[in-house]
Design a protein around this motif. Structure first.
Motif, PDB file in Angstrom:
ATOM      1  N   ASP A 156       0.859  -1.187   0.000  1.00 28.52           N
ATOM      2  CA  ASP A 156       0.000   0.000   0.000  1.00 28.52           C
ATOM      3  C   ASP A 156       0.896   1.238   0.000  1.00 28.52           C
ATOM      4  O   ASP A 156       1.751   1.392   0.871  1.00 28.52           O
ATOM      5  CB  ASP A 156      -0.911  -0.006   1.228  1.00 28.52           C
ATOM      6  N   ILE A 157       0.702   2.120  -0.978  1.00 27.84           N
ATOM      7  CA  ILE A 157       1.573   3.282  -1.176  1.00 27.84           C
ATOM      8  C   ILE A 157       0.814   4.560  -0.846  1.00 27.84           C
ATOM      9  O   ILE A 157      -0.322   4.758  -1.284  1.00 27.84           O
ATOM     10  CB  ILE A 157       2.080   3.338  -2.630  1.00 27.84           C
ATOM     11  N   ASP A 158       1.445   5.415  -0.068  1.00 23.52           N
ATOM     12  CA  ASP A 158       0.944   6.773   0.178  1.00 23.52           C
ATOM     13  C   ASP A 158       1.759   7.697  -0.717  1.00 23.52           C
ATOM     14  O   ASP A 158       2.946   7.912  -0.491  1.00 23.52           O
ATOM     15  CB  ASP A 158       1.121   7.144   1.652  1.00 23.52           C
ATOM     16  N   GLU A 159       1.130   8.235  -1.748  1.00 23.52           N
ATOM     17  CA  GLU A 159       1.858   9.049  -2.726  1.00 23.52           C
ATOM     18  C   GLU A 159       2.076  10.484  -2.258  1.00 23.52           C
ATOM     19  O   GLU A 159       2.792  11.236  -2.916  1.00 23.52           O
ATOM     20  CB  GLU A 159       1.128   9.035  -4.065  1.00 23.52           C
ATOM     21  N   GLY A 160       1.496  10.865  -1.120  1.00 23.29           N
ATOM     22  CA  GLY A 160       1.749  12.193  -0.571  1.00 23.29           C
ATOM     23  C   GLY A 160       0.736  13.236  -1.008  1.00 23.29           C
ATOM     24  O   GLY A 160       1.104  14.305  -1.513  1.00 23.29           O
ATOM     25  N   TYR A 161      -0.549  12.950  -0.793  1.00 23.92           N
ATOM     26  CA  TYR A 161      -1.592  13.917  -1.146  1.00 23.92           C
ATOM     27  C   TYR A 161      -1.599  15.074  -0.146  1.00 23.92           C
ATOM     28  O   TYR A 161      -1.398  14.882   1.048  1.00 23.92           O
ATOM     29  CB  TYR A 161      -2.960  13.240  -1.159  1.00 23.92           C
ATOM     30  N   ILE A 162      -1.853  16.257  -0.654  1.00 26.22           N
ATOM     31  CA  ILE A 162      -1.851  17.475   0.167  1.00 26.22           C
ATOM     32  C   ILE A 162      -3.200  17.623   0.862  1.00 26.22           C
ATOM     33  O   ILE A 162      -4.250  17.686   0.210  1.00 26.22           O
ATOM     34  CB  ILE A 162      -1.546  18.716  -0.689  1.00 26.22           C
ATOM     35  N   ALA A 163      -3.164  17.686   2.177  1.00 20.92           N
ATOM     36  CA  ALA A 163      -4.385  17.858   2.959  1.00 20.92           C
ATOM     37  C   ALA A 163      -4.670  19.328   3.245  1.00 20.92           C
ATOM     38  O   ALA A 163      -5.840  19.725   3.372  1.00 20.92           O
ATOM     39  CB  ALA A 163      -4.271  17.094   4.275  1.00 20.92           C
ATOM     40  N   GLU A 164      -3.619  20.134   3.337  1.00 15.14           N
ATOM     41  CA  GLU A 164      -3.806  21.543   3.742  1.00 15.14           C
ATOM     42  C   GLU A 164      -2.611  22.355   3.287  1.00 15.14           C
ATOM     43  O   GLU A 164      -1.470  21.877   3.311  1.00 15.14           O
ATOM     44  CB  GLU A 164      -3.967  21.619   5.252  1.00 15.14           C
ATOM     45  N   ILE A 165      -2.864  23.591   2.852  1.00 15.11           N
ATOM     46  CA  ILE A 165      -1.798  24.539   2.518  1.00 15.11           C
ATOM     47  C   ILE A 165      -1.969  25.746   3.428  1.00 15.11           C
ATOM     48  O   ILE A 165      -3.002  26.426   3.381  1.00 15.11           O
ATOM     49  CB  ILE A 165      -1.836  24.967   1.045  1.00 15.11           C
ATOM     50  N   LYS A 166      -0.959  26.003   4.266  1.00 19.61           N
ATOM     51  CA  LYS A 166      -1.016  27.106   5.221  1.00 19.61           C
ATOM     52  C   LYS A 166      -0.013  28.186   4.811  1.00 19.61           C
ATOM     53  O   LYS A 166       1.092  27.884   4.363  1.00 19.61           O
ATOM     54  CB  LYS A 166      -0.693  26.610   6.628  1.00 19.61           C
ATOM     55  N   ILE A 167      -0.424  29.432   5.008  1.00 23.01           N
ATOM     56  CA  ILE A 167       0.453  30.573   4.727  1.00 23.01           C
ATOM     57  C   ILE A 167       0.782  31.243   6.050  1.00 23.01           C
ATOM     58  O   ILE A 167      -0.107  31.624   6.802  1.00 23.01           O
ATOM     59  CB  ILE A 167      -0.224  31.567   3.766  1.00 23.01           C
ATOM     60  N   GLU A 168       2.051  31.395   6.330  1.00 19.34           N
ATOM     61  CA  GLU A 168       2.503  31.988   7.587  1.00 19.34           C
ATOM     62  C   GLU A 168       3.376  33.208   7.304  1.00 19.34           C
ATOM     63  O   GLU A 168       4.238  33.166   6.431  1.00 19.34           O
ATOM     64  CB  GLU A 168       3.282  30.956   8.411  1.00 19.34           C
ATOM     65  N   GLY A 169       3.138  34.282   8.051  1.00 12.25           N
ATOM     66  CA  GLY A 169       3.974  35.475   7.950  1.00 12.25           C
ATOM     67  C   GLY A 169       3.465  36.525   6.995  1.00 12.25           C
ATOM     68  O   GLY A 169       4.056  37.602   6.909  1.00 12.25           O
ATOM     69  N   ALA A 170       2.386  36.267   6.283  1.00  8.04           N
ATOM     70  CA  ALA A 170       1.821  37.266   5.365  1.00  8.04           C
ATOM     71  C   ALA A 170       0.834  38.129   6.140  1.00  8.04           C
ATOM     72  O   ALA A 170      -0.326  37.765   6.321  1.00  8.04           O
ATOM     73  CB  ALA A 170       1.136  36.574   4.197  1.00  8.04           C
ATOM     74  N   GLN A 171       1.306  39.282   6.629  1.00  5.92           N
ATOM     75  CA  GLN A 171       0.469  40.151   7.438  1.00  5.92           C
ATOM     76  C   GLN A 171      -0.533  40.935   6.597  1.00  5.92           C
ATOM     77  O   GLN A 171      -1.638  41.234   7.050  1.00  5.92           O
ATOM     78  CB  GLN A 171       1.345  41.125   8.234  1.00  5.92           C
ATOM     79  N   ARG A 172      -0.133  41.250   5.372  1.00  4.59           N
ATOM     80  CA  ARG A 172      -0.983  42.122   4.556  1.00  4.59           C
ATOM     81  C   ARG A 172      -1.387  41.479   3.230  1.00  4.59           C
ATOM     82  O   ARG A 172      -2.507  41.648   2.778  1.00  4.59           O
ATOM     83  CB  ARG A 172      -0.237  43.422   4.293  1.00  4.59           C
ATOM     84  N   THR A 173      -0.480  40.755   2.639  1.00  5.53           N
ATOM     85  CA  THR A 173      -0.758  40.162   1.333  1.00  5.53           C
ATOM     86  C   THR A 173      -1.842  39.097   1.467  1.00  5.53           C
ATOM     87  O   THR A 173      -1.769  38.212   2.320  1.00  5.53           O
ATOM     88  CB  THR A 173       0.520  39.537   0.749  1.00  5.53           C
ATOM     89  N   ARG A 174      -2.829  39.183   0.616  1.00  2.00           N
ATOM     90  CA  ARG A 174      -3.957  38.259   0.676  1.00  2.00           C
ATOM     91  C   ARG A 174      -3.536  36.845   0.242  1.00  2.00           C
ATOM     92  O   ARG A 174      -2.709  36.685  -0.662  1.00  2.00           O
ATOM     93  CB  ARG A 174      -5.085  38.749  -0.236  1.00  2.00           C
ATOM     94  N   PRO A 175      -4.131  35.808   0.836  1.00  2.00           N
ATOM     95  CA  PRO A 175      -3.825  34.429   0.415  1.00  2.00           C
ATOM     96  C   PRO A 175      -4.041  34.194  -1.069  1.00  2.00           C
ATOM     97  O   PRO A 175      -3.314  33.432  -1.709  1.00  2.00           O
ATOM     98  CB  PRO A 175      -4.778  33.587   1.270  1.00  2.00           C
ATOM     99  N   LEU A 176      -5.069  34.861  -1.658  1.00  2.25           N
ATOM    100  CA  LEU A 176      -5.337  34.704  -3.082  1.00  2.25           C
ATOM    101  C   LEU A 176      -4.114  35.057  -3.918  1.00  2.25           C
ATOM    102  O   LEU A 176      -3.781  34.369  -4.898  1.00  2.25           O
ATOM    103  CB  LEU A 176      -6.518  35.584  -3.483  1.00  2.25           C
ATOM    104  N   VAL A 177      -3.437  36.123  -3.533  1.00  4.31           N
ATOM    105  CA  VAL A 177      -2.278  36.593  -4.287  1.00  4.31           C
ATOM    106  C   VAL A 177      -1.156  35.557  -4.239  1.00  4.31           C
ATOM    107  O   VAL A 177      -0.464  35.318  -5.234  1.00  4.31           O
ATOM    108  CB  VAL A 177      -1.801  37.947  -3.735  1.00  4.31           C
ATOM    109  N   ILE A 178      -0.998  34.936  -3.088  1.00  2.00           N
ATOM    110  CA  ILE A 178       0.093  33.966  -2.917  1.00  2.00           C
ATOM    111  C   ILE A 178      -0.251  32.637  -3.576  1.00  2.00           C
ATOM    112  O   ILE A 178       0.544  32.071  -4.334  1.00  2.00           O
ATOM    113  CB  ILE A 178       0.381  33.764  -1.414  1.00  2.00           C
ATOM    114  N   LEU A 179      -1.445  32.139  -3.325  1.00  6.32           N
ATOM    115  CA  LEU A 179      -1.821  30.813  -3.803  1.00  6.32           C
ATOM    116  C   LEU A 179      -1.979  30.758  -5.316  1.00  6.32           C
ATOM    117  O   LEU A 179      -1.817  29.690  -5.914  1.00  6.32           O
ATOM    118  CB  LEU A 179      -3.108  30.352  -3.117  1.00  6.32           C
ATOM    119  N   ARG A 180      -2.291  31.883  -5.965  1.00  8.04           N
ATOM    120  CA  ARG A 180      -2.403  31.842  -7.423  1.00  8.04           C
ATOM    121  C   ARG A 180      -1.035  31.678  -8.093  1.00  8.04           C
ATOM    122  O   ARG A 180      -0.954  31.324  -9.259  1.00  8.04           O
ATOM    123  CB  ARG A 180      -3.105  33.098  -7.934  1.00  8.04           C
TER     124      ARG A 180
END
Length: 339
Positions: A190-214
């Motif tokens: 049984d192989i775990d290929e490493g699926y992403i469960a969550e993406i967290k952004i740390e340290g962005a006080q002003r920049t919106r997550p949309l700007v980073i994640l795009r």
């Protein structure tokens, strides 16, 4: 010497074959298979002391060679070095159980070594694999079907499968579980290929997550790909808003009492760590020439208005012949599209 050794073996002259293979090993001390042939001949001809010595040399070079461990164990047992023999039988990886016990017979007490071989492997099945097909994964395995499982070789097979994933950029892939189904002599991987469960952004006080994640091509539910991730981190750094851009990837811990993991279950947590630059700027300048005489200008602006990666600047100029003001705004992207 090699051809002479083969001819001697064909003629059942095993003493001569051992002599010739000893010369082969002397002239080519880095070829693993020659040590195995020589050790087997020493065992067959009863030259146990020579055989044990050549096995010690071979295992110093090839410590995972199961066949040489078996040959050495047989020869150690033949010279009553039973404790060392038990250890080599175990290290060979061919046996599920290795035991020794004393038995009474007509000659008194004697030590008997009992070996329980591993089950025979007839088939291999995979689960959780979507990047590579079963045939591709099987091609990386060296364990032959129809023969008992060898633990050393099986470990190398699993490492080869993970190395295939790593070389393709799937850095989080791992073997989640290995079981053996006795009914069909089937090894289940049984192989775990490493699926992403969550993406967290740390340290962005002003920049919106949309700007980073795009700028980051991987999304929740994707298999983590280190090559695509690296390109995404470069894209984020190229925004020019951050002094530092770093990535940290961990796995979500599972409760050992929980149900068995499901194929495709997401466990990877991706953390994008950022350190923002100052966004408010002020520039002032002055110039004098004979044509337009003295001039002075001032520019005040924000390079990341509302954290949406757009800039807004107020510009003013004062001089003998130049006076004016302007308000400029620039937007490079609208949502996820380029302008």
């Amino acid at each position: 010497h090699y051809l002479r050794a083969l001819r001697a073996e064909t003629a059942n002259d095993f003493d001569e074959a051992a002599k010739q293979f000893a010369e082969v090993v002397k002239h080519d001390p880095k070829t693993e298979k020659f040590y195995s042939r020589l050790a087997g001949l020493y065992l067959r001809t009863g030259q146990f002391d020579k055989g044990i010595k050549i096995c010690e040399v071979a295992l110093g070079l090839f410590p995972e060679n199961a066949g040489i461990h078996r040959y050495q164990a047989d020869m150690l047992a033949a010279v009553d070095r039973n404790e060392a023999a038990l250890e080599d039988y175990y290290r060979s990886g061919d046996y599920v159980e290795v035991r020794a016990k004393w038995l009474d017979d007509s000659t008194g007490k004697s030590l008997h070594i009992e070996l329980t071989p591993n089950p025979v492997l007839h088939a291999v099945s995979f689960s959780g694999n979507t990047v590579f097909g079963d045939s591709t994964l099987l091609s990386r395995m060296r364990s032959p079907h129809g023969q008992p499982i060898n633990h050393q070789r099986s470990r190398e097979d699993l490492e080869a499968i993970i190395e295939l994933y790593r070389s393709a950029g799937y850095a989080l892939a791992e073997i989640r579980r290995v079981t053996f189904e006795a009914k069909g002599d089937t090894l289940n991987i049984d192989i775990d290929e490493g699926y992403i469960a969550e993406i967290k952004i740390e340290g962005a006080q002003r920049t919106r997550p949309l700007v980073i994640l795009r700028e980051y091509p991987l999304k929740v539910g994707d298999i983590f790909d280190s090559n695509r991730s690296s390109r995404g981190m470069q894209n984020i750094h190229s925004l020019g808003f951050f002094d530092r851009v770093a990535l940290n990837v961990t796995r979500r811990l599972r409760d050992p009492q929980s149900a068995a993991p499901r194929p495709g279950e997401a466990t990877a947590i991706v953390r994008i760590k950022l350190q923002e630059k100052p966004f408010l700027l002020a520039r002032i300048g002055a110039r004098y020439d004979r044509e337009r005489f003295g001039r002075m200008w001032l520019e005040i602006g924000d390079e990341n208005v509302l954290g949406l990666a757009s800039n807004l600047f107020l510009q003013g100029a004062v001089g003998a012949r130049d006076n004016g003001a302007a308000l400029n705004r620039r937007v490079d992207r609208l949502f996820k599209t380029y302008l």
